[in-house]
Motif scaffolding. Structure first.
Motif, PDB file in Angstrom:
ATOM      1  N   ASP A  50      84.716  25.535  22.826  1.00  0.00           N
ATOM      2  CA  ASP A  50      85.584  25.946  21.478  1.00  0.00           C
ATOM      3  C   ASP A  50      85.489  24.607  20.673  1.00  0.00           C
ATOM      4  O   ASP A  50      85.817  23.490  20.870  1.00  0.00           O
ATOM      5  CB  ASP A  50      87.085  25.989  21.977  1.00  0.00           C
ATOM      6  CG  ASP A  50      87.343  27.392  22.550  1.00  0.00           C
ATOM      7  OD1 ASP A  50      86.267  28.224  22.518  1.00  0.00           O
ATOM      8  OD2 ASP A  50      88.046  27.345  23.588  1.00  0.00           O
ATOM      9  N   GLN A  51      85.060  24.813  19.273  1.00  0.00           N
ATOM     10  CA  GLN A  51      84.954  23.814  18.415  1.00  0.00           C
ATOM     11  C   GLN A  51      84.837  24.415  16.882  1.00  0.00           C
ATOM     12  O   GLN A  51      84.505  25.666  16.423  1.00  0.00           O
ATOM     13  CB  GLN A  51      83.825  22.830  18.528  1.00  0.00           C
ATOM     14  CG  GLN A  51      83.636  21.705  17.661  1.00  0.00           C
ATOM     15  CD  GLN A  51      82.501  20.748  18.125  1.00  0.00           C
ATOM     16  OE1 GLN A  51      82.208  20.600  19.127  1.00  0.00           O
ATOM     17  NE2 GLN A  51      82.359  20.012  17.075  1.00  0.00           N
ATOM     18  N   HIS A  52      85.274  23.463  15.924  1.00  0.00           N
ATOM     19  CA  HIS A  52      85.194  23.902  14.561  1.00  0.00           C
ATOM     20  C   HIS A  52      84.518  22.762  13.679  1.00  0.00           C
ATOM     21  O   HIS A  52      84.611  21.678  14.292  1.00  0.00           O
ATOM     22  CB  HIS A  52      86.742  24.281  14.161  1.00  0.00           C
ATOM     23  CG  HIS A  52      87.528  25.037  14.678  1.00  0.00           C
ATOM     24  ND1 HIS A  52      87.764  25.952  14.512  1.00  0.00           N
ATOM     25  CD2 HIS A  52      88.371  24.976  15.752  1.00  0.00           C
ATOM     26  CE1 HIS A  52      88.702  27.012  15.226  1.00  0.00           C
ATOM     27  NE2 HIS A  52      88.836  25.843  16.009  1.00  0.00           N
ATOM     28  N   TYR A  77      81.750  26.604   6.937  1.00  0.00           N
ATOM     29  CA  TYR A  77      82.631  26.490   8.061  1.00  0.00           C
ATOM     30  C   TYR A  77      82.042  27.284   9.301  1.00  0.00           C
ATOM     31  O   TYR A  77      81.711  28.411   9.006  1.00  0.00           O
ATOM     32  CB  TYR A  77      84.186  27.327   7.670  1.00  0.00           C
ATOM     33  CG  TYR A  77      85.067  27.225   9.072  1.00  0.00           C
ATOM     34  CD1 TYR A  77      85.875  26.182   9.318  1.00  0.00           C
ATOM     35  CD2 TYR A  77      85.418  28.414   9.695  1.00  0.00           C
ATOM     36  CE1 TYR A  77      86.682  26.179  10.518  1.00  0.00           C
ATOM     37  CE2 TYR A  77      86.081  28.450  10.686  1.00  0.00           C
ATOM     38  CZ  TYR A  77      86.677  27.407  11.243  1.00  0.00           C
ATOM     39  OH  TYR A  77      87.499  27.452  12.296  1.00  0.00           O
ATOM     40  N   LYS A  78      82.191  26.767  10.272  1.00  0.00           N
ATOM     41  CA  LYS A  78      81.485  27.227  11.574  1.00  0.00           C
ATOM     42  C   LYS A  78      82.563  27.100  12.672  1.00  0.00           C
ATOM     43  O   LYS A  78      83.337  25.885  12.902  1.00  0.00           O
ATOM     44  CB  LYS A  78      80.242  26.761  11.981  1.00  0.00           C
ATOM     45  CG  LYS A  78      79.266  27.155  11.022  1.00  0.00           C
ATOM     46  CD  LYS A  78      77.859  26.727  11.616  1.00  0.00           C
ATOM     47  CE  LYS A  78      77.611  25.166  11.779  1.00  0.00           C
ATOM     48  NZ  LYS A  78      76.298  24.957  12.052  1.00  0.00           N
ATOM     49  N   SER A  79      82.757  28.100  13.851  1.00  0.00           N
ATOM     50  CA  SER A  79      83.416  27.770  14.870  1.00  0.00           C
ATOM     51  C   SER A  79      83.040  28.543  16.080  1.00  0.00           C
ATOM     52  O   SER A  79      82.184  29.540  15.952  1.00  0.00           O
ATOM     53  CB  SER A  79      85.020  28.461  14.875  1.00  0.00           C
ATOM     54  OG  SER A  79      84.983  29.762  14.536  1.00  0.00           O
TER      55      SER A  79
END
Length: 360
Positions: free
Chosen positions: A171-173, A225-227
C-alpha cells in the motif's frame, strides 16, 4: 509484428523460473498512454518509445452528425467574399489517420528532480471529397493529403512531492508534478496538392490540424497521483498545454486541458490490466494564417477544438529476470464515448498506443 514478438518473449521469460530477480511490478508505471507519471532515483536513466495510431471519420456539429451533402449546401464559406470562392463549403474531409512515434529519455541527477526530453515524428493522412463549384451535391472528385515530419520537442522536469520511485510495500501513495515546455521545432508551413471545386489541382498550404508543429512555445504542466492497495492500483492525472504568444503565421492553437483517471489490476507481478477514462477540452484556433483559406471546414479557425471523453483499456507487461528484466511493454486501445465539437469537424473513431520503456 515486432510488438507481438516482444510481448511473447516477456511472457515466456516471466514463466521460465519461479525465482524473481528484480523487484519490479507491471503496475509500477501508469498505462502507456499516460505521460510523466513517475520520477526516478538519483543516477537512473529511462528510455522509451511509443507509437500512437488514431483514426477519425464522419463529421459533427456539437454532438450531432452531419453529412457531407448537408455541409456543402448549408455551411457558409468564411472566404466567400474573395475572388473565385463559392458561398458555401465545397470540400469535405471524410477520413483521417494519424501516426505519431515518440522517443523519450529521462535522467535523475538527484532524487528531487527527473529531467525529461521527448521528440516525435508525425504522419497524417486525410481523405477529402470535392463537390463541384456550382450549388448542389454533384461530386467533382476525391483527393488525399499526406504530410509528415518532425513535431515539437518537449523538455522539462518531474518533481516528486511524496512517495518514492520504487514501491516497497503493498500500500503506497505517490504524487508528482511536471514542469515542461514544448519547443516549436515542427513545421507550420507544409503544403499539399488538392482538388478544387473548379477541377484544378494547385499546391497550397495545408490547414491547421494537418501541420506537424504549433509554431509557439507552449507550457506543459501536469500533476499525477497514484496509489496501490494490494493488487489494485489507481491513479489520476491533470495535464495541460498552454499556448504562449502567436506563431510566425499569425495564429496560435487553442489551449488543451486533459484529465484522466484509471484503475488497474495486477494478477501477477509481470502483468497488469487497466481501464481508463480520459476527458479533454481543446480551444479554438486564435488568429488566422492568411495562406490558409478555401471552401473547406479545416481552413476556418472557428471549426477547431471541442470536448471529448474516451474509454481506454490497456495492459502492462514487465520482464522480471533474465535478458528482459526491467523491459516494459504497454498497450492501450480506446474510443470516444462523447464528443462535442466546434464543427463541422471530423469526429474521432478509435486510437491505439503501443510503447516500450527501460530504466537503467
Amino acid at each position: 509484428m515486432k510488438y507481438s514478438l516482444l510481448a511473447g518473449a516477456l511472457v515466456a521469460a516471466c514463466f521460465a523460473t519461479p525465482t524473481l530477480a528484480h523487484d519490479v511490478r507491471a503496475d509500477d508505471h501508469a498505462p502507456i498512454g499516460v505521460m510523466a507519471d513517475h520520477a526516478h532515483k538519483k543516477g537512473e536513466f529511462m528510455f522509451s518509445v511509443r507509437h500512437m495510431h488514431m483514426e477519425m471519420s464522419g463529421n459533427q456539429i456539437g454532438t450531432n452528425n452531419i453529412s457531407p451533402e448537408d455541409i456543402v449546401t448549408s455551411i457558409p464559406n468564411r472566404f466567400a467574399a474573395m475572388p473565385g470562392q463559392p458561398p458555401t463549403l465545397r470540400i469535405v474531409p471524410t477520413e483521417m489517420r494519424t501516426d505519431m512515434t515518440m522517443v523519450g529519455a529521462m535522467y535523475a541527477p538527484t532524487d528531487w528532480i527527473t529531467l525529461l526530453a521527448m521528440g516525435n515524428y508525425v504522419e497524417k493522412e486525410m481523405e477529402h471529397t470535392t463537390f463541384a463549384h456550382a450549388a448542389g451535391t454533384h461530386i467533382q472528385g476525391t483527393f488525399s493529403t499526406n504530410p509528415k515530419g518532425l513535431g515539437d520537442i518537449t523538455l522539462g522536469g518531474i518533481f516528486p512531492i511524496f512517495g518514492v520511485a520504487d514501491r516497497k510495500g503493498e500500500d503506497q501513495h505517490e504524487l508528482n508534478v511536471r514542469a515542461a515546455v514544448s519547443i516549436p521545432t515542427g513545421s507550420t508551413t507544409k503544403t499539399a496538392k488538392i482538388l478544387t471545386p473548379m477541377g484544378m489541382e494547385p499546391t497550397i498550404r495545408i490547414p491547421y490540424m494537418m501541420q506537424s508543429g504549433s509554431g509557439t512555445w507552449d507550457l506543459k504542466p501536469s500533476v499525477t497521483y497514484k496509489s496501490w492497495h494490494g493488487a489494485i492500483g489507481m491513479g489520476s492525472q491533470y495535464s495541460g498545454t498552454i499556448r504562449t504568444g502567436t506563431n510566425d503565421q499569425g495564429y496560435r492553437f487553442g489551449d488543451v486541458h486533459e484529465l484522466t483517471t484509471w484503475v488497474s489490476y495486477r494478477p501477477a507481478q509481470w502483468i497488469s490490466l487497466s481501464g481508463r477514462v480520459m476527458g479533454r477540452s481543446t480551444g479554438k484556433v486564435q488568429g488566422i494564417d492568411p495562406m490558409i483559406m478555401g471552401p473547406v471546414q479545416t481552413a476556418n479557425p472557428d471549426f477547431q477544438g471541442g470536448e471529448r471523453v474516451d474509454i481506454i483499456g490497456g495492459i502492462n507487461l514487465v520482464g522480471t529476470h533474465g535478458p528482459l528484466a526491467g523491459h516494459r511493454l504497454g498497450i492501450e486501445v480506446g474510443a470516444p464515448v462523447y464528443q462535442d465539437l466546434n464543427g463541422p469537424q471530423m469526429a474521432g473513431d478509435w486510437m491505439l498506443t503501443i510503447g516500450w520503456q527501460k530504466a537503467f
